[in-house]
Each structure stands twice: as structure tokens, then as C-alpha cells.
Scaffold this active site. Structure first.
Site, PDB file in Angstrom:
ATOM      1  N   CYS A 143     -26.564  39.930 -61.011  1.00 29.59           N
ATOM      2  CA  CYS A 143     -27.238  40.748 -59.407  1.00 29.59           C
ATOM      3  C   CYS A 143     -26.849  42.300 -59.691  1.00 29.59           C
ATOM      4  O   CYS A 143     -28.268  42.856 -59.685  1.00 29.59           O
ATOM      5  CB  CYS A 143     -27.654  40.386 -57.850  1.00 29.59           C
ATOM      6  SG  CYS A 143     -27.390  38.898 -57.353  1.00 29.59           S
TER       7      CYS A 143
ATOM      8  N   HIS B 243     -44.581  40.114 -56.379  1.00 31.54           N
ATOM      9  CA  HIS B 243     -44.862  40.517 -57.831  1.00 31.54           C
ATOM     10  C   HIS B 243     -44.537  42.135 -57.672  1.00 31.54           C
ATOM     11  O   HIS B 243     -44.804  42.100 -59.105  1.00 31.54           O
ATOM     12  CB  HIS B 243     -45.963  40.386 -58.580  1.00 31.54           C
ATOM     13  CG  HIS B 243     -46.201  38.849 -58.179  1.00 31.54           C
ATOM     14  ND1 HIS B 243     -46.891  38.373 -56.915  1.00 31.54           N
ATOM     15  CD2 HIS B 243     -45.796  37.964 -59.038  1.00 31.54           C
ATOM     16  CE1 HIS B 243     -46.449  36.683 -57.188  1.00 31.54           C
ATOM     17  NE2 HIS B 243     -46.275  36.281 -58.504  1.00 31.54           N
TER      18      HIS B 243
ATOM     19  N   GLU C  41     -32.954  34.528 -49.110  1.00 28.60           N
ATOM     20  CA  GLU C  41     -33.481  34.975 -50.793  1.00 28.60           C
ATOM     21  C   GLU C  41     -32.991  33.824 -51.834  1.00 28.60           C
ATOM     22  O   GLU C  41     -33.680  34.183 -52.867  1.00 28.60           O
ATOM     23  CB  GLU C  41     -32.108  35.855 -50.884  1.00 28.60           C
ATOM     24  CG  GLU C  41     -31.875  36.248 -52.457  1.00 28.60           C
ATOM     25  CD  GLU C  41     -30.653  38.189 -52.658  1.00 28.60           C
ATOM     26  OE1 GLU C  41     -31.379  38.988 -51.628  1.00 28.60           O
ATOM     27  OE2 GLU C  41     -30.271  37.101 -53.309  1.00 28.60           O
TER      28      GLU C  41
END
Length: 150
Positions: free
Chosen positions: A25, A75, A136
């Protein structure tokens, strides 16, 4: 009158990177987030009120969450403004990308805290935020409960 909890769910796509993290990550990547917002209050008992019987109109809750979270984060790519990712953020912004700089590491845990603060600031005084769940992935989520944060 009884206290009732109601929940509305939202979906949005957001990218992020965790600076200094020791796993995958640390790279820029994204998630299809699912946010569940639960509020608590008493149903309106005034029979003359058009919202009679509701704790809060789902459309009113939707407006708050959409304006302060979904429309902002959908986005977008989120970076901690205090990391070297600031250079990448500037490059992306210069190329027309939607970038959000926050003052925290953009983990699900920190994002759900941020979202709770934003939502609480907009709720009517007689409605309390009960909990948030930010999913998530299919198997990973962070939860915030008002009772844990008194």
C-alpha cells in the site's frame, strides 16, 4: 418515544498511497469503498410535519454525505500533504487529475475519523451520528462508533 437508528450506504472509488508503509500500500492504488452511515434519533411525532414518522429523511442524509464525502472523494487520489507524495500530487493536479491533500495518513481508520467529523458538523441538532463503517475491500473495514469517542 423510542430512539431509532437508520443507515444509508454509499459507494465511491478513491485512490491513495501510504507513505512510509512497509507493504504494497506504499504504492498508489485504489479501492471501491463502501460507506455505511448510521444515525440515531426519535421519529418525528408531529402529524403535521411532512417528515412525520422519520428520524431523518434518507434524502437529507444522502445530501450531507454526498456533498461532504462522496462528491469530494469519488475518483480522487488522496495523499498526506506532509509526505514526499506532494510532488506526485502536484504533477497529477497539473495534468488535470482530482487530488486531495489531507493532514493525515489516508488509511481507512483515519478517513473514517475525518468523515465522522464532517457528517457530525452537518446533522440537525436532534440527530446524532451513531456509527460509520468504511469498507475498503470485501474483507477489510474500519468502524467508528460515537460511544467509543465520548
Amino acid at each position: 418515544m423510542s430512539k431509532i437508528r437508520i443507515t444509508k450506504q454509499f459507494n465511491f472509488e478513491t485512490g491513495h498511497a501510504l507513505y512510509g508503509y512497509d507493504g504494497k500500500c506504499k504504492n498508489v492504488h485504489g479501492h471501491s469503498y463502501k460507506l455505511s452511515v448510521t444515525v440515531i434519533g426519535e421519529p418525528i411525532s408531529d402529524t403535521n410535519n411532512v417528515k412525520y414518522g422519520m428520524v431523518i429523511d434518507f434524502s437529507d442524509l444522502k445530501k450531507i454525505v454526498k456533498e461532504d464525502i462522496v462528491d469530494v472523494f469519488d475518483h480522487a487520489t488522496v495523499f498526506n500533504k506532509n509526505t514526499p507524495h506532494i510532488e506526485l500530487a502536484k504533477e497529477l493536479k497539473d495534468r488535470g487529475h482530482h487530488v486531495i491533500l489531507v493532514d493525515y495518513q489516508p488509511t481507512s481508520e483515519n478517513m473514517v475519523i475525518d468523515f465522522a467529523e464532517k457528517i457530525m458538523a452537518r446533522l440537525p441538532k436532534d440527530i446524532q451520528l451513531h456509527s460509520l463503517r468504511l469498507q475498503e475491500t470485501e474483507t477489510s473495514f474500519a468502524e467508528w462508533f460515537a460511544s467509543d469517542n465520548l
